[in-house]
Design an enzyme around this catalytic site. Structure first.
Site, short mmCIF file in Angstrom:
data_model
loop_
_atom_site.label_atom_id
_atom_site.label_comp_id
_atom_site.label_asym_id
_atom_site.label_seq_id
_atom_site.Cartn_x
_atom_site.Cartn_y
_atom_site.Cartn_z
N ARG A 344 0.85 -1.20 0.00
CA ARG A 344 0.00 0.00 0.00
C ARG A 344 0.89 1.25 0.00
O ARG A 344 0.54 2.28 0.53
CB ARG A 344 -0.92 0.01 1.24
CG ARG A 344 -1.72 -1.25 1.46
CD ARG A 344 -2.71 -1.54 0.32
NE ARG A 344 -3.38 -2.82 0.53
CZ ARG A 344 -2.95 -3.98 0.04
NH1 ARG A 344 -1.83 -4.05 -0.69
NH2 ARG A 344 -3.63 -5.09 0.28
N ARG A 354 2.46 5.34 3.68
CA ARG A 354 2.46 3.97 4.23
C ARG A 354 3.64 3.25 3.63
O ARG A 354 3.72 3.07 2.42
CB ARG A 354 1.20 3.24 3.80
CG ARG A 354 0.05 3.42 4.71
CD ARG A 354 -0.80 2.16 4.63
NE ARG A 354 -2.14 2.45 5.06
CZ ARG A 354 -3.12 1.55 5.07
NH1 ARG A 354 -2.91 0.33 4.64
NH2 ARG A 354 -4.31 1.87 5.49
N ARG A 360 -1.36 -8.25 7.36
CA ARG A 360 -2.55 -8.94 6.81
C ARG A 360 -2.73 -8.69 5.32
O ARG A 360 -3.08 -9.57 4.56
CB ARG A 360 -3.80 -8.56 7.60
CG ARG A 360 -4.48 -7.29 7.17
CD ARG A 360 -5.94 -7.28 7.60
NE ARG A 360 -6.08 -7.06 9.02
CZ ARG A 360 -6.15 -5.85 9.58
NH1 ARG A 360 -6.07 -4.77 8.85
NH2 ARG A 360 -6.30 -5.74 10.88
N ASP A 485 -10.19 -2.75 10.31
CA ASP A 485 -9.31 -1.92 11.11
C ASP A 485 -10.05 -1.08 12.15
O ASP A 485 -9.45 -0.59 13.10
CB ASP A 485 -8.54 -0.95 10.19
CG ASP A 485 -7.22 -1.54 9.74
OD1 ASP A 485 -6.65 -2.34 10.49
OD2 ASP A 485 -6.77 -1.18 8.63
N LYS A 628 -16.21 3.51 3.12
CA LYS A 628 -15.22 2.78 3.91
C LYS A 628 -15.91 1.84 4.92
O LYS A 628 -16.90 1.20 4.60
CB LYS A 628 -14.27 3.77 4.59
CG LYS A 628 -13.51 4.61 3.57
CD LYS A 628 -12.05 4.49 3.50
CE LYS A 628 -11.20 4.06 4.57
NZ LYS A 628 -9.81 3.85 4.13
N GLU A 629 -15.41 1.83 6.16
CA GLU A 629 -15.93 0.86 7.12
C GLU A 629 -17.27 1.27 7.72
O GLU A 629 -17.81 0.59 8.58
CB GLU A 629 -14.91 0.63 8.25
CG GLU A 629 -13.71 -0.23 7.86
CD GLU A 629 -12.53 0.59 7.33
OE1 GLU A 629 -12.74 1.74 6.91
OE2 GLU A 629 -11.40 0.06 7.34
C1 GLC Z 1 -7.75 -1.33 4.49
C2 GLC Z 1 -6.52 -1.97 5.11
C3 GLC Z 1 -6.77 -3.43 5.43
C4 GLC Z 1 -8.04 -3.60 6.23
C5 GLC Z 1 -9.20 -2.93 5.55
C6 GLC Z 1 -10.47 -2.96 6.38
O1 GLC Z 1 -7.98 -1.87 3.24
O2 GLC Z 1 -5.42 -1.86 4.24
O3 GLC Z 1 -5.70 -3.96 6.15
O4 GLC Z 1 -8.28 -4.98 6.39
O5 GLC Z 1 -8.87 -1.57 5.31
O6 GLC Z 1 -10.39 -2.18 7.52
#
Ligand code: GLC
Length: 794
Positions: A344, A354, A360, A485, A628-629
């Site tokens: 990355r 980064r 991972r 993350d 994103k998350e």
């Molecule tokens: C980003 C990070 C990865 C993580 C993902 C989900 O893609 O590089 O390591 O698993 O976010 O949070």
């Protein structure tokens, strides 16, 4: 809108018009000398690390995103009109100026046509070298002779260090020096420090040379070229048409040399720019002598193409969906190789901050490239295994050039992530299945901090790490993060995804131990899995789907009662992939996933998005809803949804999910996704966002690796095993047939699959060179070059 097309034969994406929604980028070079380039010739270069050994500068997060770059400005000495050999930076009106860009494997070619002059600029880094080529061909297509000047332009990063270069200006601007020496320009940061030509890391010495025409002037300081109030679109020196031959000591350095060309009607001229590491004396003169001709440049470009094409040639498919084929045959494969190489660490978005190999991410990055790299990936795999510490957890980051197994300080307890080493249960078996090297499991490798174990031992420690860190329900703790993350569960909260991953790992471990004849290990894995499955079933099924966590205080996250984060993608798919879900649970969980998470652009990571959930549980709440998350379409797990649907035999739905986020499926409506339609990206805005459909963070993403993996292994069903190639497709039922060429264990074989009964899954007959064979496995003993494997589904 469509801005370009796939040219699979040439293994190129052709940008047919330059006003792409964003600059569309490509990669040059290798992990030694790497570079990014866009369809506007924007981008940067670096040696090994984009953060620590930056050669060419990029100004991050600017508009446009890709300036400066490697420019050729052209100026008509009679009319004083000027333009650039890529549309940007001058940006001539597109009714007068046209430009195409061919992004290929390790090279980019940009052509322009303006006012009767055609140009072709080609950029690449030759194999095994630490310099880059820019080749410019200029052709006079008009009826009259033309007198042109050509100016090169790039900016060197001061002190070779990304952050110092961009922020520590009271220092970095005063240690640079450029001079004309040996018929080229020599650049240095810290010119008074001694220079070791064998250590190019610390050197900050560069040289730049033009071959093929006489240099009539140069400029080494940025402002003398651009002007204090000029711009890349209209540099003062180009407007004026002359340079000052100034050798700077301090300030920002630029790479500008001028050549004058006189072209008769129909005449073409070629100039070659070489830009590399070292000094003129240590590297430049010898390199220019050896590589500075048109013939050599052309043959080096062929070598680059051949080397990449050989890797991509390992898997070739022809299905009823040409957009799918472009991805599998060229772009997804290339994307996976680039991501594997750079992790990355370098793109227009990951601009260098980064650095190193995230544990991972890197371990997952193996999956896509295994069939392409085969035993060439062994070194990297061993490196990552030695990034595991003796407790079974992993260093969050492995620095490939500085890693010292046996001597690394272990991470602090609070820094461990719960999932890092669990990805080894995919990467290691994939490697062994591809190469047949079962003995790899017995290879002894050190841990990062102390001690050593066989590869099998490393795998066992990985499982023990999670089994030794469990919470109140007997499920593995989430620690500082699981795959997500933002999932902050610590040493008391539990991650359900990790629980499924540990079950998966235990099943893999059991199989491997069985093949190695380690009965005790088999028994251990079976017993541990049974215990964990019971704990999962006690705690995690909520009637229609699986929950995703338990908090420090015992709260169950992802239940029907929750207002947000009710349904979470990862736990539904991993319940199925791990084989823990019963058939009824699996079906129901995937239906719930479809109901709650499916959008036209892919599946949301969770729904409803988070608004009130505390950050100390789900840090994703910091993101806007739908990205994103926080309920965004995270592209990385999309492939897991495909795997899960294939596991249940739902080829139609699996393919629907695959196409929803497949980049090439957006080629004719590229304005929607905005980023490159030929590469995967990390995330896409979900329907609840005002940016719905826009994709972000292209190129470097686990999406690439997993997408290629599931396309070939789960959809087309070409699955390597230690002693066979298993064929088990799960396709959309409307596909009548497809074909795959695969190199496996040194043999190139053809697999033809017919689907006369319009099914998704199920092999009715297998024929090897016309002879019917029972089952769906091609034994290694039957492999030979040209073997024809015919499969009938039904
Ligand atoms: C980003 C990070 C990865 C993580 C993902 C989900 O893609 O590089 O390591 O698993 O976010 O949070």
């Amino acid at each position: 809108m469509q801005f370009g097309h796939f040219d699979d034969e040439a293994k190129e994406y052709v940008v047919d018009r330059p006003d792409t929604p964003r600059p569309w980028s490509n990669y040059l070079g290798s992990t030694e000398y790497g570079a990014i380039i866009t369809n506007h010739a924007g981008g940067f270069s670096f040696y090994r690390s984009a953060a620590l050994h930056r050669i060419l500068r990029l100004r991050g997060n600017a508009v446009p995103l890709d300036q400066p770059g490697r420019y050729f400005y052209l100026r008509d000495r009679d009319s004083a009109d000027y333009w650039s050999s890529s549309w940007q930076p001058v940006g001539k009106p597109l009714d007068e100026y046209s430009s195409k860009c061919r992004h290929g494997t390790g090279y980019t070619i940009i052509t322009s046509d303006y006012g009767g002059i055609a140009t072709e600029s080609t950029y690449f880094v030759p194999l095994g070298q630490t310099f880059e080529y820019w080749r410019l061909r200029v052709t006079n297509k008009g009826p009259a002779p033309r007198r042109l000047s050509v100016f090169t332009y790039c900016e060197f990063a001061n002190v070779g260090h990304l952050l110092n270069d961009l922020t520590n200006l009271q220092y970095s601007l005063f240690v640079s020096k450029a001079e004309s020496r040996q018929g080229m320009i020599a650049y240095a940061s810290h010119p008074h420090e001694s220079f070791d030509p064998k250590d190019l890391r610390s050197s900050c010495r560069y040289w730049m040379k033009i071959c093929g025409a006489k240099v009539v002037g140069f400029e080494t300081q940025r402002e003398r070229f651009i002007g204090n109030y000029g711009s890349y679109a209209a540099p003062e020196a180009v407007v004026r048409g002359s340079l000052t031959n100034f050798e700077t000591a301090g300030e920002n350095m630029c790479g500008t040399q001028q050549v004058d060309l006189e072209l008769a009607p129909g005449e073409s001229r070629e100039i070659i720019v070489l830009l590399g590491l070292g000094t003129p004396e240590s590297h430049g003169v010898a390199t220019a002598e050896e590589f500075g001709s048109s013939e050599r440049c052309a043959s080096e470009l062929e070598k680059v193409k051949r080397s990449w094409h050989a890797k991509l040639g390992a898997v070739w498919v022809k299905t009823p969906d040409p957009e799918f084929d472009s991805m599998v045959n060229v772009w997804n494969a290339y994307n996976s190789l680039i991501t594997y190489a750079w992790s990355r660490a370098a793109s227009l978005i990951y601009n260098g901050e980064r650095d190193g190999l995230g544990y991972r991410d890197t371990v997952q990055d193996f999956l896509g490239v295994t069939p392409l790299l085969k035993s060439d990936m062994r070194g990297r795999l061993e490196l990552m295994l030695t990034g595991q510490v003796a407790s079974g957890g992993a260093m969050p980051l492995v620095r490939p050039f500085d890693h010292r197994p046996g001597n690394e300080p272990p991470p602090k307890a609070e820094d461990f992530r719960s999932d890092d080493c669990l990805w080894l249960f995919h990467a290691v078996p994939a490697y062994v299945a591809e190469t047949g090297e079962l003995e790899f499991y017995d290879k002894v490798l050190p841990y990062a901090d102390e001690g050593s174990a066989t590869v099998l031992g490393h795998l066992r420690r990985a499982l023990e790490f999670n089994l030794e860190r469990t919470g109140r329900n007997g499920l593995p703790c989430g620690l500082s993060a699981d795959w997500n993350d933002c999932c902050k569960l610590g040493y008391t909260g539990e991650s359900v995804m990790v629980a499924f991953q540990v079950c998966y790992g235990l099943a893999v471990y059991r199989d491997v131990a069985e093949r190695l004849g380690r009965k005790d290990e088999v028994a251990w894995a079976v017993a541990e899995r049974a215990k964990l499955e019971q704990a999962i079933q006690r705690t995690c099924w909520d009637g229609d789907w699986f929950i995703w966590a338990t908090g420090k205080d015992g709260t169950r996250f992802g239940t029907k009662q929750m207002e947000e984060g009710k349904v979470y993608l990862n736990t539904q798919v991993w319940a199925v992939i791990s084989g823990v879900a019963t058939e009824a649970q699996g079906k129901r969980a995937l239906e719930s996933m479809h109901e709650w998470l499916a959008t036209p652009y892919g599946l949301m990571l969770c729904a409803p998005p988070f608004e009130k959930t505390p950050r100390h549980v789900m840090d994703g709440v910091v993101y806007n809803k739908g990205i994103k998350e926080n309920g965004g379409i995270f592209n990385h797990p999309q492939a897991w949804a495909v795997m899960a649907e294939c596991a249940l035999g739902n080829g139609d739905r699996a393919f629907e999910y695959y196409r929803a986020y497949m980049p090439s499926a957006y080629n004719t409506r590229a304005e929607l996704r905005e980023i490159e339609p030929y590469v995967h990206s990390q995330t896409t805005y979900a329907s609840c966002s005002p940016h719905a459909g826009k994709s972000r963070v292209p190129w470097l993403t686990g999406t690439a690796s997993w997408s290629l993996f599931v396309a070939v292994q789960n959809i087309l069903g070409i699955v390597p095993e230690e002693d066979a190639l298993r064929i088990d497709p799960c396709i959309p039922r409307h596909w009548p047939r497809f074909e795959v060429q695969r190199s496996f264990r040194g043999h190139s074989i053809t697999i033809r699959v017919e689907n006369p009964a319009s099914v998704c899954k199920g092999v009715r007959q297998l024929r090897l060179d016309g002879k019917v064979v029972a089952g769906n496995r091609v034994p290694v003993s039957a492999l030979r070059d040209g073997l024809l494997v015919e499969i009938t589904l039904g």
